[in-house]
Design a protein around this motif. Structure first.
Motif, PDB file in Angstrom:
ATOM      1  N   ASP A 323     -27.190 146.390  45.775  1.00 22.40           N
ATOM      2  CA  ASP A 323     -26.340 147.380  46.684  1.00 22.40           C
ATOM      3  C   ASP A 323     -25.790 146.568  47.713  1.00 22.40           C
ATOM      4  O   ASP A 323     -25.505 147.392  48.856  1.00 22.40           O
ATOM      5  CB  ASP A 323     -27.316 148.602  47.063  1.00 22.40           C
ATOM      6  CG  ASP A 323     -28.557 148.095  47.680  1.00 22.40           C
ATOM      7  OD1 ASP A 323     -28.593 146.700  47.968  1.00 22.40           O
ATOM      8  OD2 ASP A 323     -29.350 148.794  48.315  1.00 22.40           O
ATOM      9  N   ARG A 324     -25.637 145.209  47.697  1.00 25.68           N
ATOM     10  CA  ARG A 324     -25.094 144.290  48.836  1.00 25.68           C
ATOM     11  C   ARG A 324     -25.879 144.212  49.963  1.00 25.68           C
ATOM     12  O   ARG A 324     -25.412 143.691  50.871  1.00 25.68           O
ATOM     13  CB  ARG A 324     -23.817 144.876  49.260  1.00 25.68           C
ATOM     14  CG  ARG A 324     -22.713 145.053  48.043  1.00 25.68           C
ATOM     15  CD  ARG A 324     -21.364 144.422  48.378  1.00 25.68           C
ATOM     16  NE  ARG A 324     -20.501 144.462  46.808  1.00 25.68           N
ATOM     17  CZ  ARG A 324     -19.944 145.402  46.483  1.00 25.68           C
ATOM     18  NH1 ARG A 324     -19.959 146.594  47.282  1.00 25.68           N
ATOM     19  NH2 ARG A 324     -19.429 145.243  45.604  1.00 25.68           N
TER      20      ARG A 324
ATOM     21  N   ARG B 303     -29.705 154.939  39.854  1.00 27.09           N
ATOM     22  CA  ARG B 303     -29.367 154.036  40.951  1.00 27.09           C
ATOM     23  C   ARG B 303     -28.183 153.025  40.923  1.00 27.09           C
ATOM     24  O   ARG B 303     -27.404 152.833  41.814  1.00 27.09           O
ATOM     25  CB  ARG B 303     -30.590 153.466  41.698  1.00 27.09           C
ATOM     26  CG  ARG B 303     -30.411 153.260  43.336  1.00 27.09           C
ATOM     27  CD  ARG B 303     -31.675 152.795  44.033  1.00 27.09           C
ATOM     28  NE  ARG B 303     -32.735 152.259  43.104  1.00 27.09           N
ATOM     29  CZ  ARG B 303     -33.722 151.867  43.439  1.00 27.09           C
ATOM     30  NH1 ARG B 303     -34.109 152.064  44.615  1.00 27.09           N
ATOM     31  NH2 ARG B 303     -34.620 151.083  42.592  1.00 27.09           N
TER      32      ARG B 303
END
Lengths: 560, 306
Positions: A323-324, B303
């Motif tokens: 997610d960086r 997710r």
């Protein structure tokens, strides 16, 4: 979060009514079919568990402790033959009922309802595709204890009982969204759901960090206070020491010694118990051999020259998550390893200790800072320039089976570094392999075997022999004994120390186990979240910890 | 994310169209001869008119661009052979194919689930028999199974029509012939998936809760096994939707398989391109559906997808 309080309050409400014996096992035998006829793995053991009592069965792998636990719920495994003179479980009304000769249908009414079972590592012991709530509520549904519309409420009560905050939120989440500690609590909640009087916990804290382990042990203590009988299966004597009222020591399918925990630990009668106890590394074992209990000679004096063989300066390693977001596996880490000395790095999972090992081995390039090895700018060299120096730095990992080619014989495995780093002829290499295998106290016939045919301890010795083949000055040991039983661990640790004395090896010793670290290290670095929070001589750090985290870590370690 | 998906779909369709165009043009032969049903059937004037009508006088790049442009508007032109719009030809064939494919797939899934649930990790005797049957069915050509079914149920017993026919009555034998190999493959994958799931530590936990073996399979293991099965189902379904030439031939049924065979035989360029685009579109849509199913089945993937 106050586990003890939450637990005690709610558990008193659920306290089983009567006192007395909950489980009675007399002369239990378990055998499995093999080509040579039935092979008995449990040979006539007897024990009892009373209400509110915690009995720990302690033993090494293969001792039969886990299969004993499983036999008590009729799940000893396919083909198993279970016999006992008596196997009685107190019902909810206190009347003993026999567990022998039950049909599968009868067993399924016992499981979960009368006996709750907690396995290790909730990440794999909870169904990853179902929510926590559905997992915890399953026993209620299966045994038809509550109408469907009331189960949700009960799940939240159960989660609160084992000290999970925000139970409503957690119930809707999946196992992978919870931390290891919360998962283990949820697993305990699911075992408790149908209000069994007896709980069996098979290595319930083995996969957890010490601080989390401490919280889970607190949950079990509260449950025992509330009147549950608990059978704890563990390989860890210290965990048994902290939790159990009575301890039964199991070896080769027999209980060699049973008694009150204090008596067994302070005054062990059986030779095996004595050996187990003395093999546990701790502050008291520094300066003596673990496997023979003899005092070991002091380390040969090191030359006064203080030039470190390995130096890490302000190392930073960053990982970018999917997610960086960026995590620091290491941040401003500086440390030194001196010739002939051992630096221990201790920390919980995710602290960055393994990353430091990789940086030292130049398997991972630091994002900032530099590594000096034997005075060379180790981290800045190209791999081609590093290669001739690699023979001086070697590594030992937790499970060498993964790093051995399963088709190679042990001889070929040990000869690999010789082929890479020396010009020895075939016969000379073979002779050298013989020497090395003797150096690690293995019989020469091991050379012809393949890694899969060796025990865990033998494999670890082979990996040490392989590491020593290129005559290194520095060993990077990353959790080298974590997969081993305590007596095997003792032998491998003794071997490493003996080799260090003999060859003047320097070691960077990485472990989560504070006892092992204290036993092995001259100096210690405590890591947390990629930062070294405290460093110093081993005795100073342990006896007078300066950092708050070190103090918490030390306080969390169960003691014998 | 959605935009990227859309881009990939467009690229797949465009690629499929282009490759087919190149392939058809690369095969030697005279399209006019195909249009008219033989060499030198028409004179030069008629020939010229036909060539112009189908745009064959244009240079290849122009033909290509025009084709792509029309395809974008959903117009694949007229079939050489049927002399009607490609979409109409395909539309007529799609009905029977959808019927057959849908029935066969549903039957196959049903059979596979029953067989795998009953025998995964238990009932050793039955498991061996079923696994052997699956292997036999998989290694038998579908036309042989079809002929066998026809011989027994149509010739001897006379229960079903021998060729063609209407309604459910005519659907039963072809659907069975088509579903058997699908069921065998699905059952194998499903059984493997179930057995793997039943060996996981969580299965032991579930058993210690007093859950029965069947409930353990239905509530827990099935979902784990469903991951691999959904991928396979998607691939197989896309395959049977693109036409089952052998089954259709043996049972004398109309369908996409039949017109595909004809289009290749007669090099009916517009029809062939239309068919390729259709099957590419079906594949892409089914893949999308399978991906969505994955997210539904496995919360751990959600997710990462977000």
């Amino acid at each position: 979060m106050n586990v003890q309080l939450v637990g005690r309050q709610d558990l008193t409400l659920a306290a089983p009514a009567s006192r007395g014996t909950i489980l009675e096992v007399e002369d239990l035998h378990i055998a499995f079919p093999s080509r040579l006829g039935p092979r008995e793995v449990v040979r006539g053991i007897s024990f009892q568990i009373g209400a509110g009592e915690i009995l720990a069965i302690v033993g090494e792998s293969g001792s039969g402790k886990s299969v004993t636990a499983r036999a008590l719920v009729g799940l000893a495994g396919p083909g198993s033959q279970v016999h006992a003179k008596a196997l009685r479980l107190a019902d909810h009304d206190g009347e003993p009922r026999s567990l022998t000769g039950l049909s599968e249908r009868q067993w399924s009414r016992i499981r979960g309802r009368k006996i709750g079972f907690v396995l290790q590592d909730a990440l794999v012991s909870l169904d990853p595709l179902r929510t926590i709530g559905r997992e915890v509520g399953e026993p209620l549904l299966t045994h038809g204890l509550l109408p469907r519309n009331e189960i949700g409420k009960e799940i939240e009560t159960l989660l609160a009982r084992v000290g999970i905050p925000d139970p409503a939120v957690r119930a809707a989440q999946y196992p992978h969204e919870l931390s290891g500690g919360l998962r283990q609590r949820a697993l305990i909640a699911s075992a408790l759901a149908a209000r069994p009087r007896l709980l069996i916990a098979d290595e319930p804290t083995t996969a957890l960090d010490v601080t989390v382990q401490q919280q889970i042990l607190g949950v079990f203590q509260a449950l025992a206070k509330a009147g549950h009988g608990i059978l704890l299966i563990t390989h860890d004597l210290a965990v048994a020491a902290q939790l159990a009222d009575r301890i039964a020591v199991m070896q080769n399918g027999e209980l060699v010694e049973t008694g009150p925990a204090r008596a067994v630990l302070r005054d062990p009668r059986h030779e095996y118990t004595q050996r187990l106890l003395s093999a546990v590394p701790s502050a008291a074992t520094r300066g003596r051999w673990l496997s023979t209990q003899g005092t070991r000679p002091a380390k040969p004096p090191q030359p006064e020259r203080v030039e470190p063989i390995l130096a890490l300066r302000d190392i930073a390693v960053r990982f970018t998550r999917p997610d960086r977001s960026v995590t620091h596996a290491a941040n401003g880490v500086s440390l030194h390893v001196h010739p002939g000395a051992t630096l221990g790095i201790v920390g919980e999972s995710g602290s960055g200790k393994t990353t430091i090992g990789k940086v030292a081995l130049a398997l991972r390039k630091p994002d900032a800072g530099e590594v000096l090895f034997r005075g060379h700018a180790w981290s800045q060299l190209s791999e081609r320039q590093r290669r001739p120096l690699r023979r001086h730095i070697q590594t030992i990992v937790q499970d060498p089976l993964n790093s051995f080619d399963p088709r190679y014989t042990v001889e070929r495995i040990i000869e690999q570094p010789l082929l890479l780093h020396t010009d020895l002829a075939k016969a000379e290499r073979s002779a050298r392999a013989q020497e090395l295998i003797q150096l690690v106290n293995l019989p020469p016939d091991v050379l012809d075997r393949r890694p899969t045919a060796l025990s865990g301890g033998q494999r670890q010795r082979v990996s040490i022999a392989q590491a020593l083949a290129s005559e290194p000055d520095l060993l990077i040991c990353d959790e080298p004994v974590s997969a081993l039983d305590v007596t095997t661990q003792a032998q491998v640790l003794d071997l490493l120390i003996a080799l260090q004395h003999r060859l003047g090896l320097a070691m960077l010793f990485i472990s989560h186990d504070l006892g092992v670290i204290r036993h092995m290290s001259d100096r210690i670095a405590v890591m947390k979240d990629g930062v070294i929070v405290e460093t110093g001589p081993a005795d100073d750090v342990f006896d007078a910890p300066k950092h708050d985290y070190t103090r918490r870590l030390l306080a969390a370690v169960p003691r014998l | 994310m959605a935009l990227r998906r859309f881009g990939i779909i467009a690229a797949v369709l465009w690629g499929a169209a282009t490759i087919t165009f190149v392939a058809v043009k690369a095969i030697p032969g005279d399209p006019v001869a195909i249009l008219t049903g033989g060499e030198n059937v028409v004179d030069a004037a008629e020939r010229e008119a036909l060539v112009r009508q189908f745009g064959l006088d244009q240079p290849l790049p122009v033909q290509y661009l025009r084709y792509i442009g029309q395809a974008l508007r959903g117009d694949f032109g007229d079939s050489y052979q049927y002399r009607q719009p490609v979409l109409e030809v395909i539309g007529e064939a799609a009905g029977p194919t959808l019927q057959l494919a849908g029935t066969a797939m549903a039957l196959a899934l049903g059979l596979a689930f029953v067989s795998a649930l009953a025998t995964a990790g238990r009932r050793k005797g039955l498991r061996t028999v079923l696994a052997g049957l699956e292997l036999a069915v998989l290694s038998t050509p579908v036309y042989w199974v079809g002929l066998l079914l026809l011989t027994v149920f149509s010739f001897y017993l006379g229960w079903f029509p021998i060729i063609g026919g209407e309604g459910i009555h005519a659907l039963i034998l072809p659907a069975i012939a088509l579903c058997l190999p699908l069921a065998a493959l699905l059952a194998q994958v499903l059984r493997d998936g179930l057995e793997e799931a039943l060996l996981q530590p969580f299965a032991l936990t579930v058993r210690t809760r007093g859950v029965s073996e069947t409930q353990l399979r239905l509530r827990h293991a099935l979902r784990h096994a469903a991951l691999a099965v959904s991928t396979l189902t998607g691939t197989l379904f896309a395959g049977v939707l693109a036409g089952s030439i052998l089954t259709e031939t043996v049972f004398g049924r109309a369908g996409v398989g039949q017109i595909t065979l004809q289009a290749i035989k007669t090099r009916d360029m517009p029809l062939l391109l239309g068919l390729v685009m259709l099957s590419a579109l079906v594949s892409v849509l089914i893949n999308l559906a399978v991906d969505a199913l994955y997210l539904l089945i496995d919360p751990r993937l959600r997710r990462a997808a977000r």
